[in-house]
Structure formats: C-alpha cells, structure tokens
Design an enzyme around this catalytic site. Structure first.
Site, short mmCIF file in Angstrom:
data_model
loop_
_atom_site.label_atom_id
_atom_site.label_comp_id
_atom_site.label_asym_id
_atom_site.label_seq_id
_atom_site.Cartn_x
_atom_site.Cartn_y
_atom_site.Cartn_z
CG ASP A 12 38.05 45.53 33.92
OD1 ASP A 12 38.91 44.74 33.48
OD2 ASP A 12 37.78 46.62 33.39
CG HIS A 42 42.78 38.31 33.58
ND1 HIS A 42 41.43 38.36 33.73
CD2 HIS A 42 42.99 37.52 32.51
CE1 HIS A 42 40.84 37.64 32.80
NE2 HIS A 42 41.77 37.12 32.03
#
Ligand code: GTP
Ligand code: IMP
Ligand code: MG
Length: 358
Positions: A12, A42
């Site tokens: 992340d 994503h």
C-alpha cells in the site's frame, strides 16, 4: 529499457499510482503485472475516475500500452474479467497460460484459523500458491473463458526487449511482506522483491535496467504482525508532523487511540472493514535493507502531502516545504539512493519527477 516497480515497506505504498504515472510519462510498449495475485489492492485515479484494481496493471492508464499478466501471478478469473470490462482493456490485455488459477476452495480455505492468525486478505492466494507448489493447481490455459487472453508472456517481453522496446513490470505488496525476507509467518505467500517480479514475467536479471522501490513518507500496516513497532504517544509528541495530525483529528472530534486518530485523518482505513490501519514513523532500517535487496536504482516517496499537507499537489522540488525536504533528504542519506519521484497527491500528475531530463 526494462523497469520494475516494487514496494519497499509493507504494501500500500502507492505503487499503483507510480505505475500509472510511469505508464503515461515513459510510454512503455508493454506493461506487465507481476507479484502474488488479487491480494493486492491498487487505487488509481485515471481521468478523474477512481479505479480499485486487484488483477490488472495500473499501467492501463496509457491506452497505447499492451498489458500482460506474468506466469508467476495467481489469477482470479471472475475478478480478472470484471476488471477487463471496468478498464475497457479488451483486446490489449493478455495473460500467460501458465498462471495458476484461484478456485472457490482456495477462497474458503483462506478463511481458516491460520489465515485469521496472519490476518490475510482472504483472497485465496495462500491456499492457491500452496496448491501450485503441490502441483495440483489448475493453469489459465485449461479454462475456456480465458482462451482469448492466453499468450506466452516471456516470449512477448523478450522479443520486445530484443527489439529495443520499453517494458514496465509492476510488483505487488511490499518488501516487509516477503515470504523470504518479511516477518515470517506474518507475510504473504511469495517473495515480493524485484528479482521475483522479473522471474514472474520471464525476464532475466541481466535485462533489467531500473528498479524503482516505493516508500510511503510514513508507515501503515494491515494484518496481524506483532513484530512491527507502531507510533507511541511519546513519538507523536516528539514529531511535529504527527503532532499536527493528532491535533487536527482532535479538532474534528475523531475518537480512538492516538494511533487510530492519526490513521483516520490520514485516510488510512481498510477499504473493506473501514478499520483504521496501524501507523508508524518511517522505518529507515527496513527501507535501507529493502533498497539493497531489491537492487534499487531509483526510490520514490509517496504521500508526502499526507504527512506535510502544505505540499498537496506540488510538482516542483523548490516549492516543497522545508520540513518535507528535510524528511526526503534524511531518507536519501540513510538509503544512499536519491529520490527519483516524489508523490504529492493521489492524482497521476501530482508528482515531482527528478529523473534526468525532467
Ligand atoms: P498494494 O499492491 O496493495 O500494496 O497497493 P499500492 O502500493 O498500489 O497502494 P494502494 O493503492 O493500496 O494505496 C495507496 C493509496 O494512497 C491509494 O488510495 C492512492 O490513491 C493513494 N496515494 C498514492 N500516492 C499518494 C500521494 O502521494 N498522496 C496521497 N494523498 N495519496 C496517495
Ligand atoms: P495474503 O497475501 O492475503 O496471504 O496476506 C498475508 C499478509 O500480507 C497479511 O498481513 C496481509 O494483510 C498482507 N497483504 C497482502 N497483500 C497486501 C497488500 O496488497 N497490501 C498490504 N498488505 C497486504
Ligand atoms: Mg493496496
């Protein structure tokens, strides 16, 4: 020119955003997704629209690039087909016939006690990987619904490399989640370093020119990992940027521990659960180690605007604030690698691009 993008911390970090930028700016002919599988999440904004992608590379932002999924990646067929429709990439996306396929039984198994202990994403990746290692997993080429997509990804990429074309490879997760190098057993089901991303797509190490390692300006972590150090009240009090964020949270009436309050003002909440992620200050030791093992030639620092809000949307180095520049220089000094791209917002062009010629 072959470039690989990987995460330098715990996932992340914003790899998706960086890949969507590099896709448009560098205009590679091929963009290949490497990494574990649909455990990745994503988030990218293309033409103002938000996309949450788990299977298809964020490089879809460039409508001219051909998109691929490397043989090492685990495929969730339903999710893949949904994303092809969502991104309107039919005709320019292909996958390697040797990708192993995640089936319902793998998703069920990923709800078990061990998965809960590790805090997995529940996407079936671990059990499917295990089936692959046991040589009982099915491959993409066995499924009729994938027939139009199946190709030999290494052949395509190596032909492109021989012809002098540019190739961009997108890794997933982060170094600290590597099956080999992370905090075992609180890790994902595969190595997450650049070497494995290259192997996922069948690109030999001697063909790789650049390895971009992505770091967020601070740390965030999902899942259960007792080895990680999170921000303490003392650290918050001693760090002006975190102190300001805590004051902001308190002004807004956000409740919880100091760590949770900071997570909420940073927008660091789980997309599925809505629970605040765990926040820490930048882990220089992990970052230095991951830069080395990944063979970083370039580093990118994302979410600078979240830690130092006065930098939101800045695109010129000289316009970054003094505390933000100090933070960047400290990272560069400790890692021994210069920042190549600094991200100052979620939009594709919210970047300071410091690479040669820019
Ligand atoms: P994984 O493969 O799941 O590890 O994901 P990732 O590295 O692609 O990152 P992910 O998209 O999960 O998380 C990054 C989040 O931060 C997304 O919501 C992005 O839109 C956002 N983001 C990325 N860069 C920046 C930035 O510089 N500033 C701000 N404000 N948000 C950013
Ligand atoms: P799995 O990959 O679903 O088996 O999860 C194993 C560990 O990796 C858990 O701690 C997850 O939270 C973490 N993880 C897996 N994928 C990601 C990701 O894309 N971002 C952040 N953490 C992840
Ligand atoms: Mg993610």
């Amino acid at each position: 020119m072959v470039s690989i993008v990987v995460g330098g911390h715990y996932g992340d970090e914003g790899k998706g955003k960086i890949v969507s930028y590099l896709a448009l700016k560098d205009d590679p002919k091929y963009i290949a997704r490497a990494g574990v599988g649909p455990n990745a999440g994503h988030t990218v904004y293309v033409d103002g629209k938000k996309y949450g992608l788990r299977m298809i590379t964020c490089g879809f932002s460039n409508p001219k690039s051909q998109l691929l999924i490397g043989a090492g990646v685990l495929v969730d067929i339903q999710r893949f087909l949904e994303e092809v429709a969502m991104t309107n990439t039919e005709g320019r996306i292909k996958i390697d016939g040797r990708c192993a396929v995640i089936e319902q039984e793998h998703k069920e198994a990923d709800k078990g006690a061990n998965s809960k202990k590790i805090g997995t994403t529940g996407s079936g990746c671990g059990p499917a990987q295990s089936a692959r290692v046991n040589r009982v997993a099915k491959q993409a080429k066995e499924f009729k619904e994938l027939a139009d997509y199946v190709v030999d990804v290494p052949q395509i990429l190596n032909d492109a490399i021989d012809a002098g074309e540019d190739v961009l490879i997108e890794g997933t997760q982060g170094f600290g989640l590597s099956l080999y190098y992370g905090n075992y057993p609180y890790v994902t089901s595969k190595d997450t370093s650049a070497s494995t991303a290259a192997a996922d797509c069948g690109v030999g190490p001697t063909n790789v020119d650049d390895v971009y390692v992505i770091y967020k300006a601070y740390m965030s972590r999902v899942g259960e990992d007792p080895y990680i150090h999170y921000l303490s009240d003392e650290e918050i009090a001693a760090t002006p940027a975190f102190k300001k964020l805590l004051e902001k949270a308190e002004k807004e009436g956000i409740e919880g521990t100091s760590n949770q309050k900071i997570a909420r003002v940073l927008g660091e909440v789980g997309t599925v659960t809505g629970r605040p992620r765990k926040i820490g200050s930048f882990d220089f030791d992990l970052a230095r180690y991951s830069a080395k093992i990944n063979g970083a030639t370039k580093i990118c620092i994302t979410c600078l605007d979240k830690l130092f809000p006065e930098n939101a949307g800045v695109t010129e180095y000289d316009k970054l604030s003094a505390p933000a520049l100090e933070h960047i220089r400290r990272i560069e000094d400790k890692l021994g690698v210069k920042a190549a791209i600094i991200s100052t917002g979620p939009g594709i062009y919210d970047v300071v691009d410091l690479r040669d010629g820019n």
